[in-house]
Design a protein around this motif. Structure first.
Motif: not given
Length: 188
Positions: A106-109, A132-137, A140-149, A152-159
């Motif tokens: 996992l990588v988180v930015e 395989p997994r990427y989260w964006i915190v 400013r918009d007060e949101r956490v978005t989790a992505y899974a590969l 070949g595309i990082l697709t949102p799995t949770a917002v």
């Protein structure tokens, strides 16, 4: 013979990997597409979020894995400095002490001044590297978005937004993320 850069005067111009390596220690810069990408020093909230996530993950990871903050990841020609990275200790030896060259779990930015880099540019680069997994915190918009590969595309799995929490996949574990706790008090 080309003079090797010794200062950050190389920002924005193309440089070789050897020139990048010759920069002073810890320039707080990434090497992407053959260019030096410099980021400003992170804010207090940015650092708080990174540490909070690291503590949460440390509590759920098996002894075979580790979480780290601001450790360089070099998945090929590029070198990134993710805010949080979760990796298998067996693959940590794939790099030197200065950088990790395996594939993290996992990588988180944490978004700050240059949002486009993390939302578009790095996301595409991370997908191409097989992350395989990427989260964006997004403070400013007060949101956490989790992505899974996926394909070949990082697709949102949770917002998740303020007032929400959920168990999110770290690869070898799940961790409960409460957005209010993670972001700290609301600015509003």
């Amino acid at each position: 013979m080309t003079e090797q850069p010794t200062t950050l005067s190389t920002v924005g111009r193309s440089l070789t990997w050897e020139e990048y390596q010759s920069l002073p220690q810890d320039p707080r810069a990434e090497y992407i597409d053959g260019r030096l990408v410099v980021s400003p020093s992170p804010s207090e909230q940015h650092q708080f979020i990174a540490l909070e996530l690291a503590w949460l993950m440390k509590g759920v990871l098996p002894v075979t894995h580790r979480v780290n903050t601001a450790w360089a990841w070099k998945p090929g020609r590029d070198e990134f400095i993710p805010d949080v990275v979760v990796y298998d200790l067996a693959t940590a030896s794939a790099g030197t002490g200065a950088r990790f060259t395996g594939t993290p779990e996992l990588v988180v930015e944490i978004l700050s001044s240059n949002r486009g880099d993390d939302l578009v540019w790095k996301s595409a680069k991370y997908a191409a590297a097989g992350l395989p997994r990427y989260w964006i915190v997004d403070p400013r918009d007060e949101r956490v978005t989790a992505y899974a590969l996926l394909d070949g595309i990082l697709t949102p799995t949770a917002v998740l937004g303020r007032g929400e929490g959920a168990d999110l996949d770290v690869g070898v574990a799940t961790v409960h993320v409460d957005v209010d706790t993670l972001l700290g008090p609301s600015e509003a």
